[in-house]
Design an enzyme around this catalytic site. Structure first.
Site, short mmCIF file in Angstrom:
data_model
loop_
_atom_site.label_atom_id
_atom_site.label_comp_id
_atom_site.label_asym_id
_atom_site.label_seq_id
_atom_site.Cartn_x
_atom_site.Cartn_y
_atom_site.Cartn_z
N LYS A 37 12.06 -6.95 8.22
CA LYS A 37 10.60 -7.04 8.13
C LYS A 37 10.18 -8.40 8.66
CE LYS A 37 8.74 -7.58 4.05
NZ LYS A 37 8.38 -7.42 2.63
N ARG A 51 13.26 2.70 0.10
CA ARG A 51 12.20 2.05 0.87
C ARG A 51 12.00 2.83 2.17
NH1 ARG A 51 11.74 -1.89 4.99
NH2 ARG A 51 10.03 -3.38 4.69
N SER A 78 8.00 -8.74 -5.97
CA SER A 78 8.26 -9.66 -4.87
C SER A 78 7.50 -10.96 -5.14
CB SER A 78 7.80 -9.08 -3.54
OG SER A 78 8.60 -7.98 -3.17
#
Length: 211
Positions: free
Chosen positions: A143, A44, A113
């Site tokens: 996040k 990521r 997700s």
């Protein structure tokens, strides 16, 4: 719905997600130290340009092949295909699951997700997702999150018959109820890579599953 390879269907343990690290050599060293404790690794990297992402993903794929750990690329199907990764992970705005499955093939690990939404998980599996990820379960600094998942969501998703991933502020101390509710994997960035001793932290997550 896709037919899961046995290795995916039975996946269990620590799902490591890489930190934002612009130095490729440093990234590889940080990952290599904790990779033996990982079931899967997700690359990521939101800040890097395309050339750095390709270089880092290529290097991580070689590392993962050597370790026998599947590499999953976050939000980038073409990059996953280019480096020969085991699969990709897609958020709700990161591309079409059906198209990703068609492009990467039946053996690819494709994650979705699903946040705090059971219906979204059902749709993802129907579209070909290999696993579903719920979260955030706890406050996280990785996040900005506005949705909060519950252990009941994990339990209710058992009928989907795919691995269930829990993410968001998870530690070895608070993950017990999530595993008890049905989490097959816990996805972690800071809990390992920001720990004073990342190796010890990764071992603690793995040990929590054993308990």
């Amino acid at each position: 719905m896709t037919s899961l390879p046995p290795s995916v269907r039975t996946a269990r343990g620590l799902y490591l997600i890489t930190p934002e690290e612009p130095d490729t050599d440093r990234l590889l060293a940080r990952v290599a130290a904790v990779l033996p404790q990982a079931t899967w690794l997700q690359y990521r990297q939101k800040e890097a340009d395309a050339d750095l992402r390709l270089a880092q993903a290529t290097a991580l794929q070689a590392l993962c092949v050597q370790a026998g750990v599947p590499l999953i690329i976050n939000d980038d199907v073409p990059l996953g295909e280019a480096v020969g990764a085991a699969g990709v992970h897609l958020g709700e705005d990161d591309g079409d699951l059906v198209a990703a499955r068609q492009r990467l093939g039946v053996q690819a690990i494709i994650g979705a997700s699903c946040y705090d939404d059971a219906v979204l998980a059902e749709r993802a599996v129907a579209a070909g997702a290999s696993y579903v990820a719920f979260g955030a379960f706890f406050p996280t600094t990785s996040k900005v999150t506005t949705r909060r998942a519950t252990p009941a969501l994990l339990a209710g998703a058992a009928a989907l018959d795919v691995p269930r991933v829990a993410i968001g502020g998870i530690t070895p101390d608070n993950m017990g109820p999530l595993v008890a509710a049905g989490a097959d994997l816990v996805a972690v960035i800071g809990g390992v890579f920001e720990a004073a001793d990342p190796v010890a932290a990764a071992v603690a997550y793995a040990d929590a599953f054993a308990r």
